[in-house]
Write a protein that holds these residues in place. Structure first.
Motif, PDB file in Angstrom:
ATOM      1  N   LYS A 107     -49.593  -0.054 -22.757  1.00  0.00           N
ATOM      2  CA  LYS A 107     -49.118   0.801 -21.656  1.00  0.00           C
ATOM      3  C   LYS A 107     -50.315   1.435 -20.946  1.00  0.00           C
ATOM      4  O   LYS A 107     -50.297   1.596 -19.724  1.00  0.00           O
ATOM      5  CB  LYS A 107     -48.217   1.909 -22.188  1.00  0.00           C
ATOM      6  CG  LYS A 107     -47.086   1.423 -23.065  1.00  0.00           C
ATOM      7  CD  LYS A 107     -45.810   1.222 -22.310  1.00  0.00           C
ATOM      8  CE  LYS A 107     -44.671   0.893 -23.232  1.00  0.00           C
ATOM      9  NZ  LYS A 107     -43.730  -0.073 -22.739  1.00  0.00           N
ATOM     10  N   GLU A 191     -46.370  10.711 -19.793  1.00  0.00           N
ATOM     11  CA  GLU A 191     -46.175  10.609 -18.345  1.00  0.00           C
ATOM     12  C   GLU A 191     -44.967  11.380 -17.851  1.00  0.00           C
ATOM     13  O   GLU A 191     -44.089  11.797 -18.596  1.00  0.00           O
ATOM     14  CB  GLU A 191     -46.142   9.147 -17.890  1.00  0.00           C
ATOM     15  CG  GLU A 191     -44.908   8.392 -18.282  1.00  0.00           C
ATOM     16  CD  GLU A 191     -44.884   6.976 -17.706  1.00  0.00           C
ATOM     17  OE1 GLU A 191     -45.938   6.366 -17.484  1.00  0.00           O
ATOM     18  OE2 GLU A 191     -43.774   6.474 -17.495  1.00  0.00           O
ATOM     19  N   GLU A 192     -44.976  11.514 -16.564  1.00  0.00           N
ATOM     20  CA  GLU A 192     -43.943  12.189 -15.808  1.00  0.00           C
ATOM     21  C   GLU A 192     -42.632  11.385 -15.896  1.00  0.00           C
ATOM     22  O   GLU A 192     -42.656  10.159 -15.901  1.00  0.00           O
ATOM     23  CB  GLU A 192     -44.506  12.196 -14.389  1.00  0.00           C
ATOM     24  CG  GLU A 192     -43.737  12.687 -13.288  1.00  0.00           C
ATOM     25  CD  GLU A 192     -44.418  12.275 -11.949  1.00  0.00           C
ATOM     26  OE1 GLU A 192     -44.030  12.869 -10.958  1.00  0.00           O
ATOM     27  OE2 GLU A 192     -45.298  11.384 -11.903  1.00  0.00           O
ATOM     28  N   LEU A 194     -39.349   9.811 -14.335  1.00  0.00           N
ATOM     29  CA  LEU A 194     -38.926   9.355 -13.005  1.00  0.00           C
ATOM     30  C   LEU A 194     -37.408   9.352 -12.917  1.00  0.00           C
ATOM     31  O   LEU A 194     -36.742   8.870 -13.828  1.00  0.00           O
ATOM     32  CB  LEU A 194     -39.444   7.930 -12.746  1.00  0.00           C
ATOM     33  CG  LEU A 194     -40.959   7.732 -12.747  1.00  0.00           C
ATOM     34  CD1 LEU A 194     -41.293   6.250 -12.576  1.00  0.00           C
ATOM     35  CD2 LEU A 194     -41.615   8.552 -11.640  1.00  0.00           C
ATOM     36  N   GLU A 198     -32.744   2.297 -11.917  1.00  0.00           N
ATOM     37  CA  GLU A 198     -33.694   1.349 -12.494  1.00  0.00           C
ATOM     38  C   GLU A 198     -33.281  -0.083 -12.145  1.00  0.00           C
ATOM     39  O   GLU A 198     -32.089  -0.392 -12.109  1.00  0.00           O
ATOM     40  CB  GLU A 198     -33.671   1.529 -14.016  1.00  0.00           C
ATOM     41  CG  GLU A 198     -34.958   1.150 -14.672  1.00  0.00           C
ATOM     42  CD  GLU A 198     -34.953   1.455 -16.167  1.00  0.00           C
ATOM     43  OE1 GLU A 198     -34.290   2.418 -16.598  1.00  0.00           O
ATOM     44  OE2 GLU A 198     -35.617   0.706 -16.891  1.00  0.00           O
ATOM     45  N   GLU A 289     -42.893  -0.167 -15.541  1.00  0.00           N
ATOM     46  CA  GLU A 289     -43.632  -1.004 -16.487  1.00  0.00           C
ATOM     47  C   GLU A 289     -43.765  -2.415 -15.948  1.00  0.00           C
ATOM     48  O   GLU A 289     -43.012  -2.833 -15.063  1.00  0.00           O
ATOM     49  CB  GLU A 289     -42.884  -1.069 -17.824  1.00  0.00           C
ATOM     50  CG  GLU A 289     -41.497  -1.676 -17.642  1.00  0.00           C
ATOM     51  CD  GLU A 289     -40.770  -1.993 -18.929  1.00  0.00           C
ATOM     52  OE1 GLU A 289     -41.381  -1.881 -19.994  1.00  0.00           O
ATOM     53  OE2 GLU A 289     -39.599  -2.376 -18.841  1.00  0.00           O
TER      54      GLU A 289
END
Ligand code: AMP
Ligand code: GLY
Length: 426
Positions: A107, A191-192, A194, A198, A289
């Motif tokens: 990642k 991470e933030e 979202l 999706e 991703e």
């Protein structure tokens, strides 16, 4: 040409089905395959990471092209094994090098790639035992929810969405100091979160050029209404009504073009499928991703909509001539519903007799096998995801209804599937 396809799921059954439609496909082999792939070629009892044995099988069967379905052999370097292997160099491998497969395998690697090439994604920082204290501080000042990701492959379990700082600190501690995800979690991306819808987007690249494949959405949670545990995927649909030309152009300009240019600039060998996981918030796309392969069960809806000859497409990929290809897509809607074993994604039984396959196959649906095996004249369950039933329709609702109807023919003890695939698109 003779082709060896690697993998054993619904994705591989679908690829085998599609490859075999091509007049360019002579002998098709699948390693290890399942009861469904055996209808389109010869299954070889070799695991996807047994590179030496796969190489031997290629030599003895005069294989010209190796198509890699799942991520594990790619991340472990199957491309490089063939590129450098004695008597294997002439074989065209569809899939990235080990280094390029880090886009899925790490990642942190993927985030750094996006950062370097200015591809929109959630803000992040990466941490290890070395800067553990900084990680704690980063979590404490972070907005909620906060997303923690084990850096390496963790069988789809390495992403944690934490609703409180307390929970995030505890999980971070477990990953870094107690090896919660083993080696995969020794580095953590924080991470933030979202918001939005999706979706999955697919590109085939030859390292310089690319073509766009149909978009799809998969349904990861086991329960109807998107509740319960995460699975490999309980169903998928394509196309997505909200994915209009304007949004597609944004994805191409902001994400696809810089991704393919980035591979080239970074000197990464990549001839294969790129699966871009997107979050769409108020019409703006962000990358969640990358995966270095096709999705499963997305393949079961993407390939049936693709009108091009897949072998021709992959030959153009290997020859770095995708610029000469025009993609043609069937405008109909396609849905797939995955029938899973009772208990999945937890413990489940294998070896249960599947009834009604012949009746299901006599419908207009396509019954792809995910986890099945043949024993004499019987087909038995052999995995958590057992079958993926794909249907066409004038819209998503009709396609889903057709798959549900076909599934009425099928029975095995404990069979479970979602009746609400495509629920956002009534
Ligand atoms: P991955 O293992 O990267 O496929 O992530 C698993 C799932 O976690 C994704 O499919 C998303 O549903 C969710 N996810 C990952 N990252 C984020 C994020 N930054 N914000 C919201 N959801 C996320
Ligand atoms: N369906 C999601 C995946 O293949 O990873």
């Amino acid at each position: 040409m003779n082709i060896l396809l690697i993998g054993s799921g619904g994705r591989e059954h679908t690829l085998a089905w599609k490859l075999k439609q091509s007049p360019l496909c002579d002998d098709l082999f699948i390693a290890p395959g399942n009861a469904g792939t055996a209808n389109f070629g010869t299954n070889l009892n070799i695991k996807t990471t047994e590179f030496e044995k796969l190489g031997q099988a290629c030599k003895s069967n005069n294989i010209d092209m190796l198509i890699v379905g799942p991520e594990e052999p790619l991340v472990k370097g199957i491309y490089d094994h063939f590129k450098n292997g004695e008597g294997l160099k002439h074989i065209k491998v569809i899939g990235p090098s080990a280094e390029a497969a880090q886009l899925e395998g790490s990642k942190a690697y993927a985030k750094a790639f996006m950062h370097r090439h200015k591809i929109p994604t959630a803000a992040y920082k990466e941490f290890t035992a070395e800067n553990y204290e900084d990680g704690l501080e980063y979590i404490r000042q972070h907005s909620l929810p906060v997303v923690l990701k084990a850096d390496g492959l963790a069988a789809g379990k390495g992403v944690l969405i934490c609703q409180s700082q307390l929970e995030a600190v505890a999980e971070f501690e477990l990953m870094i100091h107690r090896s919660k995800f083993g080696e995969a979690g020794s580095k953590v991306v924080i991470e933030e979160f979202l918001y939005g819808m999706e979706m999955s987007f697919f590109v085939l690249t030859d390292g310089k050029n690319y073509v766009l494949l149909p978009e799809a959405k998969d349904y990861k949670r086991v329960g109807e209404g998107d509740i319960g545990l995460n699975t490999g995927g309980m169903g998928a649909v394509s196309p997505l009504p909200f994915f209009d030309e304007e949004l597609k152009q944004k994805v191409v300009e902001r994400i696809v073009i810089p991704t393919v240019a980035g591979l080239d600039k970074d000197g990464l060998d990549y001839k294969g499928f790129v699966f871009i996981g997107l979050m769409i918030d108020k019409g703006e796309p962000m990358v969640i991703e990358y995966n270095c392969r096709m999705g499963d069960p997305e393949t079961e809806v993407v390939m049936p909509r693709l009108k091009n000859d897949l072998v021709e497409l992959l030959q153009a990929t290997a020859a770095q001539q995708l610029n000469n290809i025009t993609i043609e897509v069937d405008p109909q809607s396609v849905a797939t519903i995955v029938a899973v074993s009772g208990g999945y994604p937890g413990d489940y039984e294998k070896g249960l007799l599947i009834h009604g396959l012949a009746d299901a196959e006599a419908t207009d649906s396509i019954v792809f096998h995910s986890g099945t095996r043949r024993q004499d004249d019987k087909i038995l369950t052999n995995g958590g995801r057992v079958l993926a039933v794909t249907s066409f329709g004038s819209d998503i609702k009709n396609a889903v209804e057709a798959s549900k109807e076909t599934l009425m023919n099928i029975y095995f003890e404990g069979i479970n599937y979602r009746h609400d695939i495509g629920f956002e698109f009534p």
